[in-house]
Design a protein around this motif. Sequence first.
Motif, PDB file in Angstrom:
ATOM      1  N   PRO A 198     -11.143  -5.264 -17.350  1.00 25.82           N
ATOM      2  CA  PRO A 198      -9.412  -5.180 -17.683  1.00 25.82           C
ATOM      3  C   PRO A 198      -9.307  -3.966 -15.997  1.00 25.82           C
ATOM      4  O   PRO A 198      -9.949  -3.991 -15.230  1.00 25.82           O
ATOM      5  N   GLU A 199      -7.955  -4.579 -15.744  1.00 29.72           N
ATOM      6  CA  GLU A 199      -7.177  -4.164 -14.505  1.00 29.72           C
ATOM      7  C   GLU A 199      -7.956  -2.651 -14.246  1.00 29.72           C
ATOM      8  O   GLU A 199      -7.811  -1.757 -13.499  1.00 29.72           O
ATOM      9  N   GLY A 200      -7.241  -1.523 -14.715  1.00 34.10           N
ATOM     10  CA  GLY A 200      -7.386  -0.099 -15.079  1.00 34.10           C
ATOM     11  C   GLY A 200      -9.214   0.002 -14.941  1.00 34.10           C
ATOM     12  O   GLY A 200      -9.753   1.113 -14.442  1.00 34.10           O
ATOM     13  N   VAL A 201     -10.410  -0.128 -15.363  1.00 35.43           N
ATOM     14  CA  VAL A 201     -11.831  -0.509 -15.200  1.00 35.43           C
ATOM     15  C   VAL A 201     -11.666  -0.268 -13.062  1.00 35.43           C
ATOM     16  O   VAL A 201     -12.347   0.669 -13.174  1.00 35.43           O
ATOM     17  N   LEU A 202     -11.104  -2.093 -13.484  1.00 37.68           N
ATOM     18  CA  LEU A 202     -11.353  -2.035 -11.644  1.00 37.68           C
ATOM     19  C   LEU A 202     -11.100  -0.898 -10.700  1.00 37.68           C
ATOM     20  O   LEU A 202     -11.474  -0.500 -10.403  1.00 37.68           O
ATOM     21  N   ARG A 203      -9.747  -0.155 -10.810  1.00 38.03           N
ATOM     22  CA  ARG A 203      -9.358   0.159 -10.314  1.00 38.03           C
ATOM     23  C   ARG A 203      -9.953   1.618 -10.037  1.00 38.03           C
ATOM     24  O   ARG A 203      -9.827   2.221  -9.244  1.00 38.03           O
ATOM     25  N   MET A 204     -10.516   2.227 -11.269  1.00 40.24           N
ATOM     26  CA  MET A 204     -10.595   2.813 -11.512  1.00 40.24           C
ATOM     27  C   MET A 204     -12.392   3.452 -10.583  1.00 40.24           C
ATOM     28  O   MET A 204     -12.899   4.587 -10.384  1.00 40.24           O
ATOM     29  N   ARG A 205     -13.228   1.902 -10.674  1.00 36.78           N
ATOM     30  CA  ARG A 205     -14.236   1.898  -9.776  1.00 36.78           C
ATOM     31  C   ARG A 205     -13.862   1.761  -8.287  1.00 36.78           C
ATOM     32  O   ARG A 205     -14.772   2.648  -7.897  1.00 36.78           O
ATOM     33  N   LEU A 206     -13.142   1.715  -7.883  1.00 37.67           N
ATOM     34  CA  LEU A 206     -12.409   1.694  -6.595  1.00 37.67           C
ATOM     35  C   LEU A 206     -12.013   2.839  -6.109  1.00 37.67           C
ATOM     36  O   LEU A 206     -12.579   3.724  -5.173  1.00 37.67           O
ATOM     37  N   ALA A 207     -11.899   3.939  -7.210  1.00 32.96           N
ATOM     38  CA  ALA A 207     -11.346   5.007  -6.763  1.00 32.96           C
ATOM     39  C   ALA A 207     -12.130   6.011  -7.414  1.00 32.96           C
ATOM     40  O   ALA A 207     -12.530   7.077  -5.765  1.00 32.96           O
ATOM     41  N   GLN A 208     -13.388   5.524  -6.861  1.00 30.71           N
ATOM     42  CA  GLN A 208     -14.680   6.315  -7.425  1.00 30.71           C
ATOM     43  C   GLN A 208     -15.551   5.671  -5.900  1.00 30.71           C
ATOM     44  O   GLN A 208     -16.138   7.229  -5.473  1.00 30.71           O
ATOM     45  N   LEU A 209     -15.128   5.079  -5.074  1.00 30.16           N
ATOM     46  CA  LEU A 209     -15.233   5.048  -3.972  1.00 30.16           C
ATOM     47  C   LEU A 209     -14.462   5.122  -2.751  1.00 30.16           C
ATOM     48  O   LEU A 209     -14.857   5.171  -1.744  1.00 30.16           O
ATOM     49  N   GLY A 210     -13.297   5.833  -3.611  1.00 24.04           N
ATOM     50  CA  GLY A 210     -12.413   6.855  -2.456  1.00 24.04           C
ATOM     51  C   GLY A 210     -11.899   5.796  -1.539  1.00 24.04           C
ATOM     52  O   GLY A 210     -10.928   6.104  -0.731  1.00 24.04           O
ATOM     53  N   LEU A 211     -11.350   4.493  -2.840  1.00 26.82           N
ATOM     54  CA  LEU A 211     -10.201   3.576  -2.112  1.00 26.82           C
ATOM     55  C   LEU A 211      -9.141   3.364  -3.302  1.00 26.82           C
ATOM     56  O   LEU A 211      -9.135   3.195  -4.279  1.00 26.82           O
ATOM     57  N   ASP A 212      -8.330   4.388  -2.727  1.00 28.94           N
ATOM     58  CA  ASP A 212      -6.993   4.740  -3.418  1.00 28.94           C
ATOM     59  C   ASP A 212      -5.594   3.660  -4.159  1.00 28.94           C
ATOM     60  O   ASP A 212      -6.254   2.264  -2.964  1.00 28.94           O
ATOM     61  N   ALA A 213      -4.353   3.649  -4.119  1.00 28.66           N
ATOM     62  CA  ALA A 213      -3.643   3.068  -4.900  1.00 28.66           C
ATOM     63  C   ALA A 213      -3.462   2.062  -3.612  1.00 28.66           C
ATOM     64  O   ALA A 213      -2.593   0.933  -3.054  1.00 28.66           O
ATOM     65  N   ARG A 214      -3.192   2.691  -1.750  1.00 29.63           N
ATOM     66  CA  ARG A 214      -2.773   2.888  -0.826  1.00 29.63           C
ATOM     67  C   ARG A 214      -3.516   1.425  -0.414  1.00 29.63           C
ATOM     68  O   ARG A 214      -3.929   0.574   0.063  1.00 29.63           O
ATOM     69  N   CYS A 215      -4.878   1.748  -0.256  1.00 30.38           N
ATOM     70  CA  CYS A 215      -5.843   1.128   0.319  1.00 30.38           C
ATOM     71  C   CYS A 215      -5.885  -0.238  -0.598  1.00 30.38           C
ATOM     72  O   CYS A 215      -6.119  -1.660   0.043  1.00 30.38           O
ATOM     73  N   ILE A 216      -6.357  -0.489  -1.918  1.00 31.67           N
ATOM     74  CA  ILE A 216      -5.840  -2.126  -2.860  1.00 31.67           C
ATOM     75  C   ILE A 216      -4.989  -2.394  -3.038  1.00 31.67           C
ATOM     76  O   ILE A 216      -5.754  -3.602  -3.561  1.00 31.67           O
ATOM     77  N   LEU A 217      -3.875  -1.923  -2.336  1.00 31.84           N
ATOM     78  CA  LEU A 217      -2.794  -2.861  -2.495  1.00 31.84           C
ATOM     79  C   LEU A 217      -1.811  -3.323  -1.332  1.00 31.84           C
ATOM     80  O   LEU A 217      -1.851  -4.434  -1.249  1.00 31.84           O
ATOM     81  N   GLN A 218      -2.771  -2.875  -0.310  1.00 33.67           N
ATOM     82  CA  GLN A 218      -2.254  -3.685   1.123  1.00 33.67           C
ATOM     83  C   GLN A 218      -3.273  -4.792   1.452  1.00 33.67           C
ATOM     84  O   GLN A 218      -4.470  -4.710   0.991  1.00 33.67           O
ATOM     85  N   PRO A 219      -2.542  -5.775   2.241  1.00 30.26           N
ATOM     86  CA  PRO A 219      -4.409  -7.153   2.936  1.00 30.26           C
ATOM     87  C   PRO A 219      -5.314  -5.634   3.521  1.00 30.26           C
ATOM     88  O   PRO A 219      -4.688  -4.919   4.094  1.00 30.26           O
ATOM     89  N   SER A 220      -6.274  -6.900   3.138  1.00 31.59           N
ATOM     90  CA  SER A 220      -7.671  -6.104   3.409  1.00 31.59           C
ATOM     91  C   SER A 220      -8.034  -5.556   4.859  1.00 31.59           C
ATOM     92  O   SER A 220      -8.974  -4.779   5.336  1.00 31.59           O
ATOM     93  N   GLY A 221      -7.147  -6.831   5.659  1.00 30.04           N
ATOM     94  CA  GLY A 221      -7.601  -6.873   7.154  1.00 30.04           C
ATOM     95  C   GLY A 221      -7.105  -5.341   7.724  1.00 30.04           C
ATOM     96  O   GLY A 221      -6.716  -5.507   9.124  1.00 30.04           O
ATOM     97  N   GLN A 222      -5.949  -4.673   6.960  1.00 35.32           N
ATOM     98  CA  GLN A 222      -5.149  -3.416   7.806  1.00 35.32           C
ATOM     99  C   GLN A 222      -6.496  -1.997   7.353  1.00 35.32           C
ATOM    100  O   GLN A 222      -5.465  -0.900   7.257  1.00 35.32           O
ATOM    101  N   LEU A 223      -7.275  -2.372   6.093  1.00 37.85           N
ATOM    102  CA  LEU A 223      -8.002  -1.076   6.426  1.00 37.85           C
ATOM    103  C   LEU A 223      -9.057  -1.066   7.593  1.00 37.85           C
ATOM    104  O   LEU A 223      -9.487  -1.726   8.426  1.00 37.85           O
TER     105      LEU A 223
END
Length: 548
Positions: free
Chosen positions: A435-460
Amino acid sequence: MTDTHLALHGVSYSLPQGRQLFSDLHARFDRQHTALVGRNGVGKTVLARLLAGALEPTSGRISRAGRIHYLAQNLLVQHPAQSIAELAGLAPALAALDRIEQGSSDPLDFALLAERWDLRQQFQTLLHDSGLPALPAQTPAHTLSGGQAMRVALLGAQLAQADFLILDEPSNHLDAAGRAALAQRLQHWPGGLLLISHDRRLLAQMEVIAELSSQGLRMYSGSFGGYQQAQQQRAQHALDALARSKQERKRSELALQGQQERQQRKQARGDQQGKQANQAKILLGRAKQRAEASSGKLVAQHAAAREALNARVSEAAQAIDWQAGPIHWQLPPEAFDRGRSSDALVAELQDLQSPRLAGTQPLNLQLRAGQRLAITGPNGCGKSSLLQILAGQLAPGAGQRQLHVPWAMLDQQQSLLDPARSLLSQLQQGNQQTPEGVLRMRLAQLGLDARCILQPSGQLSGGERLKAAMACALYRDAPAQLLLLDEPDNHLDLPALQALEQMLRSYPGCLVVVSHDEALLDALALTHRLAFDGDRWQLAPWRSGTQS
């Protein structure tokens, strides 16, 4: 160099998509050697580019005194077609020298050369002294390894006759000898220096620590060790304040709830007594209106009190935002095949020769489940090429390569990511069952918030891209059981580096890592080292302290 300095006067900067990165920064950098530290994504590289004049602030101004030389990250990625003269920042001066030798009398050419008549010879001498081969100035930079490219760029800084150096992660890709030479060179640098780095040896040499966070820019005089102690004390005080605020809110919430319940009971008794007294309807209506007004006033007071309590908790939480909390690399163990034999064959190289390193003896290597291997050696010996052959990205000059399990490779450019797509969309592609919610949780645990995960990865930022690439490798329906890492510590801040070490220690698959950071390698519970020794690769059980 009488007044070498860089100064920020109320500087703010907003990203092209509108998000403000930092605001109203005031600071002065002089000839004291200063380290710029902060979490990944906070804006260290942007601030360095602003100070160097490569970017303009959204508001405020920057004053500069002295000649500045700026060395950026990702040298080959940003300018893949450049020559080594361009990489070193010497192309304009060398071109001016060529024109002068051909008869030019243009004052601009003489200004570019600045009387460095032996610049061509100096460049070749420094190449030799740095362990690099004699290379024509027009040699394509992409023919160099990452470490060789960084050495060339650092030579350019040495020849620039600059008053102030701004270096963004200069030890990335350097081998042990290169890192030691860089540390010595910076220790004796007579001008101003602003250094962005996670290299603990370089940070220990700095005289001032400038910490960029969501709270602004704070300066610390003294050693990096003293800064870390002060930071730990600040973090503990902030956590204590947050705990007190939450406890106060809980007590106040209970008190407010009790007051509201008493008011409701009082109103209920009044209503019942009025009915029993058989009062006139008009009197009952007025009493009810007064009770409702009193109740409404109490509700409004309680809402205001709750808002104030939440604001105090939020303020306390913001005080530790710069810490960004702990990072958790939580691996899904159920996705790994526990039924495999502990010594099952994972990958095999037979009579292998690299196409980029002629004259070396063939390599025979077997990788088994649970094996944890470091590949070490000087810059240019073919470490990255060996990983590329294992990953099937480079055909061997001779021999065979076989893989028997799902695998993933994180190279120095994080090419596992599509820079035009968001991290969340790429992660969802490999996680059809999660589920998307689980993926978001795992990314948040890495310090990657909603801003990071929704913008083009080349801008990180560099560190954010590394974490994003690691997530795509491990958080998927068939996670990598062979993980190939090429300089994974590059671009990470220190908290993220420590989290990476912890995650890799618990990684249940077969691990192959290229790194020059012996502190990182010592932390990974490795089993073997594959080291290059002149003309051959030699495999031996892991023994810490051997320099690469």
